[in-house]
Scaffold this active site. Structure first.
Site, PDB file in Angstrom:
ATOM      1  N   CYS B  73      10.476 -85.651  -2.407  1.00  0.00           N
ATOM      2  CA  CYS B  73      10.274 -85.938  -3.834  1.00  0.00           C
ATOM      3  C   CYS B  73      11.546 -86.562  -4.399  1.00  0.00           C
ATOM      4  CB  CYS B  73       9.978 -84.650  -4.602  1.00  0.00           C
ATOM      5  SG  CYS B  73       8.691 -83.609  -3.912  1.00  0.00           S
ATOM      6  N   CYS B  76      12.426 -90.493  -4.199  1.00  0.00           N
ATOM      7  CA  CYS B  76      11.908 -91.412  -5.217  1.00  0.00           C
ATOM      8  C   CYS B  76      12.347 -91.001  -6.624  1.00  0.00           C
ATOM      9  CB  CYS B  76      10.385 -91.455  -5.178  1.00  0.00           C
ATOM     10  SG  CYS B  76       9.693 -92.200  -3.696  1.00  0.00           S
ATOM     11  N   CYS B 174     -15.682 -68.958 -24.160  1.00  0.00           N
ATOM     12  CA  CYS B 174     -14.242 -68.736 -24.291  1.00  0.00           C
ATOM     13  C   CYS B 174     -13.918 -68.426 -25.755  1.00  0.00           C
ATOM     14  CB  CYS B 174     -13.451 -69.970 -23.882  1.00  0.00           C
ATOM     15  SG  CYS B 174     -13.920 -70.702 -22.315  1.00  0.00           S
ATOM     16  N   HIS B 178     -11.322 -65.861 -27.582  1.00  0.00           N
ATOM     17  CA  HIS B 178      -9.986 -66.417 -27.792  1.00  0.00           C
ATOM     18  C   HIS B 178      -9.822 -67.182 -29.098  1.00  0.00           C
ATOM     19  CE1 HIS B 178      -8.920 -64.950 -23.873  1.00  0.00           C
ATOM     20  NE2 HIS B 178      -9.995 -65.510 -23.370  1.00  0.00           N
ATOM     21  N   ARG B 215      -6.357 -68.547 -13.400  1.00  0.00           N
ATOM     22  CA  ARG B 215      -6.552 -67.682 -14.566  1.00  0.00           C
ATOM     23  C   ARG B 215      -7.932 -67.902 -15.189  1.00  0.00           C
ATOM     24  NH1 ARG B 215      -7.680 -64.428 -16.605  1.00  0.00           N
ATOM     25  NH2 ARG B 215      -6.930 -63.094 -18.290  1.00  0.00           N
ATOM     26  N   CYS B 219     -11.253 -65.374 -15.711  1.00  0.00           N
ATOM     27  CA  CYS B 219     -11.991 -65.156 -16.954  1.00  0.00           C
ATOM     28  C   CYS B 219     -13.489 -65.386 -16.740  1.00  0.00           C
ATOM     29  CB  CYS B 219     -11.483 -66.112 -18.026  1.00  0.00           C
ATOM     30  SG  CYS B 219     -10.703 -65.300 -19.423  1.00  0.00           S
TER      31      CYS B 219
END
Lengths: 106, 258
Positions: B73, B76, B174, B178, B215, B219
């Site tokens: 990495c 470059c 969701c 939330h 994650r 959920c």
């Protein structure tokens, strides 16, 4: 890949109480868990941690299966003279990792 | 009704639709704000934060040559603390080649394929988490800017649609937790707003690192829905929406979460 994070103050006054913090990367597999197929996952933990200062042992801990992954250990010592702390973790399957840190006492 | 009261009603009417269900900018809180003082202390101290072990691994990988091109990495991009500063704050970003957004992990794997000619890292692999943790670390303290690109508009709309779409046997979107109930608890745990400020995170429950995708899958399983596959277009759209929803909030990666 064993990675350790060690935090020792670079400088301290003579007689001062200093905190040393160590964090070691390790899975700490307790040996009580089973795979989806029912086979026991073999135990793989760190069993012993030692800290030496200028060659003399100043702290030791035995570790057991109930200790979480990536064990974090912190302890206190008195800064008596300048020198080098050496840390060693020993575990199952021939696991050995070391780290060191220097301190200047004024 | 007095003219003043009429005006108040009109203003209220104008203000309400914009806020319906969504969290006002001033009320937004990172997952960090919901944590115990002990967990906050663990995150704040780089020598106690277990995610920093992953960052250390990432530093090694950054300078390790890989693939048929035998490039690292670093060959470059140069020093990571210069070249990757603020990058994580704008991901997922639009990728012209695929005409779709890609998240940070996908970006790393694209680079591996195109420039290093190496095999892609598996989702949630130690290597991919280490590199994304290292890159995200360079944006710590910077505001999230994701979602500003106009080409992302349809994907943002899709992400928003998924966010408010009820799913699973528990039939929850969701937004039900939330947006509407973030100030309450589910059993002993804070519900939180789902602001993805610190990914990849070290989650104490996992005793390990994980991405935002992991994650989100947790959920989805929790509401007993079929979790999206890793890197599925809908997964990226949802990540994109969440990041744009947190636009302006401060990155605290790599974070510790309970």
């Amino acid at each position: 890949m064993a990675a350790a994070l060690v935090n020792v103050p670079a400088k301290a006054r003579r007689g001062a109480v200093i905190e040393i913090k160590t964090l070691m990367s390790h899975v700490m597999e307790p040996g009580y868990r089973h795979t989806a197929a029912g086979e026991v996952v073999p135990r793989d933990i760190i069993t012993s941690f030692t800290c030496r200062f200028n060659g003399a042992e100043i702290f030791r801990a035995d570790l057991y299966p109930a200790i979480a992954a990536n064990p974090f250990l912190s302890f206190f010592t008195t800064a008596s003279e300048s020198g080098k702390f050496e840390f060693e973790w020993i575990g199952d399957n021939g696991f050995v990792a070391t780290a060191s840190a220097a301190i200047t006492v004024e | 009704m007095t003219p003043r009261a009429l005006l108040a009603v009109a203003l209220l009417g104008a203000a309400l639709p914009a806020l319906a269900g969504e969290i006002a900018t001033a009320d937004r809180r990172s997952g960090y704000d919901f944590m115990s003082p002990e967990t906050k202390a663990m995150q704040d101290d780089d020598t106690a934060n277990p995610a920093m072990l992953s960052v250390l691994d990432g530093e090694t990988l950054w300078t390790t040559k890989a693939g048929a091109a035998n490039k690292s990495c670093n060959d470059c991009h140069g020093a990571v603390d210069v070249s990757m500063k603020g990058v994580a704050a704008r991901y997922p970003a639009f990728n012209a080649a695929s005409a779709a957004p890609v998240d940070l992990g996908q970006r790393v794997n694209l680079c591996r394929g195109q420039h290093q000619e190496a095999e892609a890292f598996a989702p949630e692999s130690r290597e991919l988490l280490a590199l994304t943790a290292l890159i995200a670390r360079q944006s710590r303290g910077m505001p999230i800017t994701a979602g500003g690109d106009p080409r992302l508009t349809p994907f943002l709309a899709r992400g928003r649609e998924l966010f408010v779409q009820r799913q699973g046997q528990l039939n929850l979107a969701c937004a039900n937790c939330h947006d509407d109930n973030w100030d309450k608890h589910l059993a002993g745990s804070s519900i939180t707003q789902g602001q993805p400020t610190g990914y990849p995170i070290y989650r104490l429950e996992w005793q390990g690192m994980g991405s935002l995708q992991r994650r989100l899958r947790g959920c989805m399983t929790g509401v007993r829905a079929q979790a999206f596959d890793f890197d599925a277009p809908d997964m990226i759209a949802l990540e994109l929406y969440l990041m744009s929803r947190a636009r302006g909030m401060t990155i605290d990666a790599p974070a510790v979460r309970p």
